[in-house]
Every structure is written in structure tokens, then in C-alpha cells.
Design a protein around this motif. Structure first.
Motif, PDB file in Angstrom:
ATOM      1  N   ALA A 182     -39.734 -24.715 100.416  1.00 35.55           N
ATOM      2  CA  ALA A 182     -39.808 -23.333 100.890  1.00 35.55           C
ATOM      3  C   ALA A 182     -41.241 -22.955 101.255  1.00 35.55           C
ATOM      4  CB  ALA A 182     -39.260 -22.383  99.826  1.00 35.55           C
ATOM      5  N   ALA A 183     -42.206 -23.393 100.435  1.00 31.45           N
ATOM      6  CA  ALA A 183     -43.607 -23.091 100.713  1.00 31.45           C
ATOM      7  C   ALA A 183     -44.061 -23.768 102.000  1.00 31.45           C
ATOM      8  CB  ALA A 183     -44.483 -23.547  99.542  1.00 31.45           C
ATOM      9  N   SER A 184     -43.603 -24.990 102.217  1.00 32.95           N
ATOM     10  CA  SER A 184     -43.927 -25.723 103.438  1.00 32.95           C
ATOM     11  C   SER A 184     -43.413 -24.972 104.663  1.00 32.95           C
ATOM     12  CB  SER A 184     -43.325 -27.130 103.375  1.00 32.95           C
ATOM     13  OG  SER A 184     -43.393 -27.776 104.618  1.00 32.95           O
ATOM     14  N   ARG A 185     -42.169 -24.516 104.613  1.00 34.25           N
ATOM     15  CA  ARG A 185     -41.577 -23.824 105.760  1.00 34.25           C
ATOM     16  C   ARG A 185     -42.272 -22.477 105.997  1.00 34.25           C
ATOM     17  NH1 ARG A 185     -35.193 -23.721 105.878  1.00 34.25           N
ATOM     18  NH2 ARG A 185     -35.750 -22.993 107.963  1.00 34.25           N
ATOM     19  N   ASP A 186     -42.646 -21.785 104.921  1.00 32.30           N
ATOM     20  CA  ASP A 186     -43.354 -20.519 105.054  1.00 32.30           C
ATOM     21  C   ASP A 186     -44.670 -20.738 105.799  1.00 32.30           C
ATOM     22  OD1 ASP A 186     -44.196 -17.848 104.683  1.00 32.30           O
ATOM     23  OD2 ASP A 186     -45.200 -18.377 102.810  1.00 32.30           O
ATOM     24  N   TYR A 187     -45.424 -21.734 105.386  1.00 33.48           N
ATOM     25  CA  TYR A 187     -46.694 -22.046 106.040  1.00 33.48           C
ATOM     26  C   TYR A 187     -46.500 -22.420 107.505  1.00 33.48           C
ATOM     27  CZ  TYR A 187     -50.297 -25.355 107.571  1.00 33.48           C
ATOM     28  OH  TYR A 187     -51.220 -26.051 108.312  1.00 33.48           O
ATOM     29  N   LEU A 202     -49.795 -30.108 110.237  1.00 28.55           N
ATOM     30  CA  LEU A 202     -49.016 -30.901 109.281  1.00 28.55           C
ATOM     31  C   LEU A 202     -49.898 -31.585 108.242  1.00 28.55           C
ATOM     32  CD1 LEU A 202     -46.353 -32.555 111.621  1.00 28.55           C
ATOM     33  CD2 LEU A 202     -46.062 -30.580 110.099  1.00 28.55           C
ATOM     34  N   GLN A 203     -51.201 -31.496 108.419  1.00 25.97           N
ATOM     35  CA  GLN A 203     -52.099 -32.164 107.489  1.00 25.97           C
ATOM     36  C   GLN A 203     -52.695 -31.235 106.441  1.00 25.97           C
ATOM     37  OE1 GLN A 203     -54.886 -35.069 109.221  1.00 25.97           O
ATOM     38  NE2 GLN A 203     -53.588 -35.213 111.039  1.00 25.97           N
ATOM     39  N   TRP A 204     -52.202 -29.989 106.361  1.00 20.25           N
ATOM     40  CA  TRP A 204     -52.639 -29.114 105.262  1.00 20.25           C
ATOM     41  C   TRP A 204     -51.628 -29.247 104.138  1.00 20.25           C
ATOM     42  CZ3 TRP A 204     -51.657 -23.661 103.579  1.00 20.25           C
ATOM     43  CH2 TRP A 204     -52.651 -23.215 102.699  1.00 20.25           C
ATOM     44  N   PHE A 205     -52.037 -29.879 103.041  1.00 24.72           N
ATOM     45  CA  PHE A 205     -51.095 -30.292 102.000  1.00 24.72           C
ATOM     46  C   PHE A 205     -51.080 -29.321 100.823  1.00 24.72           C
ATOM     47  CE2 PHE A 205     -52.507 -34.488 103.900  1.00 24.72           C
ATOM     48  CZ  PHE A 205     -51.435 -34.559 104.768  1.00 24.72           C
ATOM     49  N   ASN A 206     -50.624 -28.105 101.083  1.00 27.33           N
ATOM     50  CA  ASN A 206     -50.400 -27.120 100.033  1.00 27.33           C
ATOM     51  C   ASN A 206     -48.915 -26.829  99.981  1.00 27.33           C
ATOM     52  OD1 ASN A 206     -52.720 -26.061  98.512  1.00 27.33           O
ATOM     53  ND2 ASN A 206     -53.604 -25.743 100.533  1.00 27.33           N
ATOM     54  N   PHE A 207     -48.241 -27.300  98.935  1.00 31.77           N
ATOM     55  CA  PHE A 207     -46.792 -27.132  98.819  1.00 31.77           C
ATOM     56  C   PHE A 207     -46.447 -26.152  97.694  1.00 31.77           C
ATOM     57  CE2 PHE A 207     -47.513 -31.340 100.680  1.00 31.77           C
ATOM     58  CZ  PHE A 207     -46.782 -31.222 101.848  1.00 31.77           C
ATOM     59  N   TYR A 208     -47.150 -25.037  97.682  1.00 29.88           N
ATOM     60  CA  TYR A 208     -46.843 -23.993  96.701  1.00 29.88           C
ATOM     61  C   TYR A 208     -47.045 -22.646  97.392  1.00 29.88           C
ATOM     62  CZ  TYR A 208     -51.744 -22.709  96.038  1.00 29.88           C
ATOM     63  OH  TYR A 208     -53.023 -22.267  96.236  1.00 29.88           O
ATOM     64  N   PRO A 209     -46.453 -21.561  96.870  1.00 32.90           N
ATOM     65  CA  PRO A 209     -46.570 -20.250  97.526  1.00 32.90           C
ATOM     66  C   PRO A 209     -48.024 -19.811  97.594  1.00 32.90           C
ATOM     67  CG  PRO A 209     -44.791 -20.243  95.914  1.00 32.90           C
ATOM     68  CD  PRO A 209     -45.549 -21.518  95.703  1.00 32.90           C
ATOM     69  N   PHE A 210     -48.543 -19.677  98.788  1.00 33.74           N
ATOM     70  CA  PHE A 210     -49.972 -19.437  98.971  1.00 33.74           C
ATOM     71  C   PHE A 210     -50.290 -17.980  99.278  1.00 33.74           C
ATOM     72  CE2 PHE A 210     -54.100 -19.856 101.181  1.00 33.74           C
ATOM     73  CZ  PHE A 210     -54.767 -20.676 100.279  1.00 33.74           C
ATOM     74  N   TRP A 256     -38.379 -34.486  98.883  1.00 30.31           N
ATOM     75  CA  TRP A 256     -38.190 -33.287  99.707  1.00 30.31           C
ATOM     76  C   TRP A 256     -36.919 -32.544  99.287  1.00 30.31           C
ATOM     77  CZ3 TRP A 256     -34.461 -32.061 103.553  1.00 30.31           C
ATOM     78  CH2 TRP A 256     -34.777 -30.947 104.361  1.00 30.31           C
ATOM     79  N   LEU A 257     -35.855 -33.267  98.977  1.00 33.69           N
ATOM     80  CA  LEU A 257     -34.591 -32.649  98.602  1.00 33.69           C
ATOM     81  C   LEU A 257     -34.667 -31.951  97.247  1.00 33.69           C
ATOM     82  CD1 LEU A 257     -32.074 -35.387  99.800  1.00 33.69           C
ATOM     83  CD2 LEU A 257     -32.257 -33.048 100.686  1.00 33.69           C
ATOM     84  N   VAL A 258     -35.338 -32.563  96.276  1.00 30.23           N
ATOM     85  CA  VAL A 258     -35.344 -32.000  94.921  1.00 30.23           C
ATOM     86  C   VAL A 258     -36.415 -30.935  94.731  1.00 30.23           C
ATOM     87  CG1 VAL A 258     -34.406 -34.131  93.944  1.00 30.23           C
ATOM     88  CG2 VAL A 258     -36.878 -33.786  93.963  1.00 30.23           C
ATOM     89  N   ASN A 259     -37.428 -30.918  95.567  1.00 32.12           N
ATOM     90  CA  ASN A 259     -38.527 -29.962  95.418  1.00 32.12           C
ATOM     91  C   ASN A 259     -38.253 -28.720  96.268  1.00 32.12           C
ATOM     92  OD1 ASN A 259     -40.934 -28.635  95.004  1.00 32.12           O
ATOM     93  ND2 ASN A 259     -42.236 -30.293  95.761  1.00 32.12           N
ATOM     94  N   ARG A 274     -41.181 -33.420 108.117  1.00 31.42           N
ATOM     95  CA  ARG A 274     -42.329 -34.079 108.751  1.00 31.42           C
ATOM     96  C   ARG A 274     -43.608 -33.772 107.973  1.00 31.42           C
ATOM     97  NH1 ARG A 274     -42.760 -31.662 114.357  1.00 31.42           N
ATOM     98  NH2 ARG A 274     -44.613 -33.015 114.458  1.00 31.42           N
ATOM     99  N   HIS A 275     -43.705 -32.548 107.451  1.00 27.67           N
ATOM    100  CA  HIS A 275     -44.855 -32.142 106.654  1.00 27.67           C
ATOM    101  C   HIS A 275     -44.962 -33.027 105.408  1.00 27.67           C
ATOM    102  CE1 HIS A 275     -47.110 -28.468 104.744  1.00 27.67           C
ATOM    103  NE2 HIS A 275     -47.950 -29.417 105.133  1.00 27.67           N
ATOM    104  N   PHE A 276     -43.848 -33.204 104.723  1.00 29.25           N
ATOM    105  CA  PHE A 276     -43.826 -34.052 103.527  1.00 29.25           C
ATOM    106  C   PHE A 276     -44.130 -35.501 103.885  1.00 29.25           C
ATOM    107  CE2 PHE A 276     -42.196 -30.402 101.513  1.00 29.25           C
ATOM    108  CZ  PHE A 276     -42.075 -30.620 100.152  1.00 29.25           C
ATOM    109  N   MET A 277     -43.606 -35.975 105.005  1.00 31.97           N
ATOM    110  CA  MET A 277     -43.856 -37.344 105.425  1.00 31.97           C
ATOM    111  C   MET A 277     -45.344 -37.558 105.718  1.00 31.97           C
ATOM    112  SD  MET A 277     -41.534 -39.612 105.291  1.00 31.97           S
ATOM    113  CE  MET A 277     -42.575 -40.772 106.180  1.00 31.97           C
ATOM    114  N   THR A 278     -45.970 -36.562 106.331  1.00 36.97           N
ATOM    115  CA  THR A 278     -47.395 -36.662 106.618  1.00 36.97           C
ATOM    116  C   THR A 278     -48.190 -36.736 105.321  1.00 36.97           C
ATOM    117  OG1 THR A 278     -47.068 -35.367 108.634  1.00 36.97           O
ATOM    118  CG2 THR A 278     -49.325 -35.593 107.848  1.00 36.97           C
TER     119      THR A 278
END
Length: 308
Positions: free
Chosen positions: A53-58, A295-303, A45-48, A80-84
Motif C-alpha cells: 500500500a505504501a509503495s502504491r501511495d508513493y 522505482l529506485q526510492w526504497f521506502n515501503f512504509y507510510p511516509f 509482495w503478496l504478504v506485505n 516492479r517497485h519491489f522487484m527493483t
């Protein structure tokens, strides 16, 4: 600056950590591996930065809807999103290693799918990166005659399958590794459908090698790009189409099947309009399920599209 494609984001760079965690899982069980999971995810989470940013935007977009989701899109929500996501990877490992039994999975709307299969008719399931599609491996255990074929992106599949295949050599699940849905892929899948098998394809990721085959749809309040390929494939296969979402609730997975089309048609003269309307219908359904378990939608890129 050009927006990076999701396939370049290294979403499965957690595999190196999961290899270690799977070894611990098998030796000490899930409670032990949970202890090691937190530092692995915290580092990722820290290095990505882009994924964070994409997670927080979503999550900020989700928080604007009048559901009691208790999300704001802050750093804690993103973690929490990353942990899920990491928990879902553990469940993927458990599914592939045969550690998820039929009794661990519930179903909603399964009977119409099974009825089609009993009639010898193949079925196309439109999946997504919401929830844990790998748990659908359990579908293959419903009947020894049911074959489940899942289209997966080659780069991710090779990394993940190399790890997982060591622990599950026999399965009714067939991974078909593709970077785009080509004519050859369509013919291969048509054979699967003719044989009364299930085909699953994720419909919420743009194609890797052909960025022109995308369409805009309203999703969580803004325009986003969705792939045309899965819906064109559905029309070519001329078979019943359902959406499938596998969500984890109270520690148990529930697989939801919803009818989408008895046979998707894209008339030549109104092809673009029909395709657009179909993709929007899928986006609406995906949004509805996202709002149930965001929290179960696992898209971690700018959508979403940006103006600049």
C-alpha cells in the motif's frame, strides 16, 4: 491508530531469501539467481500488505508529475517497485562481495569532493534510500587512504552484515551502527572528519528512538516527516556537506555528488527556521532525483501525514 515506525516494518525480512540467493549467485552467476528471484519477491509482495500500500501511495504521487514516467501507482507498478528493490539487494551483495569494479560505476560531480579530501578535509555526505548507497563502497577503492564511514540502523545492519561480512573481510568501508545521532556519536564522527575521512548518513528516515526530532517538509505534493539529526550533525561537524545519490541507469551505477553547504550554520536565534529551510532544501533535492528514477526510492512504509 498510531502509524508504525519504519524500523518496525521488517524491510530486510528478505534477508532469509537473499542468503539462499547469494549461494546460488556464487555458484551459478546472476542469470541463474534472477530465475529464483521472481518467486521470492512475489511472495514478499503478496504478504506485505502495508508495504504494498505504501509503495502504491508513493507511485501515485509520482505519477502526478509531468514527467514521462509511465507510472500509475497500480499493482503492476508496485510489483516492479519491489522487484527493483530486490535487484538492488543483489547489487548490494555484489558490492560487498567485491563483484562491482571501479569501471562499473560512473560519477558526476566527484572532483570537488576529492579536492576536499586531498586537502585533508573530511566531508559529510547526505544520502538517502534512493538508489543503492552500498555501492558507494566503491568510493573506498578510489584511494587506499580514503576511509568511508556509513551510519546504519542497528537492526537492519546486524541482519545484513552477518550475511555479507562472510564474503568481504577487508574493506575501507566502516559501518557505524546507531539508532539515533547522539552527542557521543557526534564526537566520534568529528574525529573521523578531523582525520580527513568521509561520513555518510541517510537523511530521509525518521529517528528510531526519538520521534520528537523531526520536521515537516513538502515532498511530492504533501507534508512528510524528515529527521533533524543529520542536519544538526552537519552543523556540529563544521565541514563541507554534499548530497550523494547512487542510481542505476542502463545497467551501470552512477554516483551523483552535489554541493549542499560549505559549512552548515544554524544560528541560535533563528535555529528552528534555519533547520526547517535546510530540511526543505534537502527534500527538494531528493524529490528531483526521485522523479528521475522513481522505482529506485526504497521506502515501503507510510511516509506522508494522514488527516485521520
Amino acid at each position: 491508530m498510531k502509524k508504525p515506525h519504519w524500523a518496525e516494518m521488517g524491510e530486510y525480512s528478505l534477508v532469509w531469501g537473499m542468503r539462499l540467493l547469494l549461494g546460488i549467485y556464487r555458484l551459478g552467476g546472476r542469470p541463474v539467481v534472477q530465475f529464483f528471484l521472481y518467486p521470492v519477491v512475489a511472495y514478499y509482495w503478496l504478504v506485505n500488505r502495508r508495504g504494498r500500500a505504501a509503495s502504491r501511495d508513493y507511485l501515485r504521487r509520482v505519477s502526478g508529475y509531468p514527467a514521462d514516467l509511465q507510472l500509475s501507482g497500480g499493482r503492476l507498478d508496485s510489483f516492479r517497485h519491489f522487484m527493483t528493490f530486490a535487484e538492488a539487494i543483489l547489487d548490494k551483495l555484489a558490492a560487498w562481495a567485491g563483484m562491482i569494479a571501479l569501471g562499473d560505476v560512473g560519477y558526476r560531480g566527484r572532483e570537488p569532493v576529492l579536492e576536499r579530501l586531498r586537502q585533508g578535509q573530511g566531508v559529510l555526505l547526505l544520502g538517502s534510500h534512493l538508489g543503492n548507497l552500498e555501492v558507494c563502497r566503491v568510493i573506498a577503492s578510489l584511494n587506499n587512504n580514503i576511509r568511508v564511514n556509513v551510519l546504519v540502523h542497528t537492526r537492519h545492519a546486524e541482519k545484513f552484515s552477518a550475511l555479507l561480512s562472510r564474503y568481504n573481510s577487508a574493506s575501507q568501508l566502516n559501518l557505524i551502527q546507531v539508532t539515533e545521532i547522539s552527542a557521543a556519536t557526534s564526537m566520534r564522527l568529528a574525529d573521523k572528519i578531523d582525520q580527513g575521512e568521509i561520513v555518510i548518513v541517510a537523511a530521509d528516515r525518521t529517528p528510531v528512538s526519538n520521534q520528537d526530532r523531526v520536521a515537516e517538509a513538502d515532498f511530492l505534493g504533501a507534508k512528510a516527516l524528515f529527521p533533524e539529526g543529520p542536519f544538526i550533525l552537519a552543523a556540529l561537524l563544521k565541514c563541507p556537506v554534499f548530497t550523494v545519490f547512487c542510481l542505476k541507469r542502463r545497467g551501470k551505477y552512477v554516483i551523483y555528488f552535489d554541493p549542499f553547504s560549505d559549512g552548515l550554520k544554524l544560528p541560535r536565534k533563528q535555529r528552528e527556521q534555519a533547520l526547517q529551510e535546510t530540511i526543505q532544501r534537502y527534500a527538494n533535492r531528493l524529490q528531483g532525483y526521485c522523479l528521475q528514477e522513481p522505482l529506485q526510492w526504497f521506502n515501503f512504509y507510510p511516509f506522508w501525514h494522514k488527516e485521520s
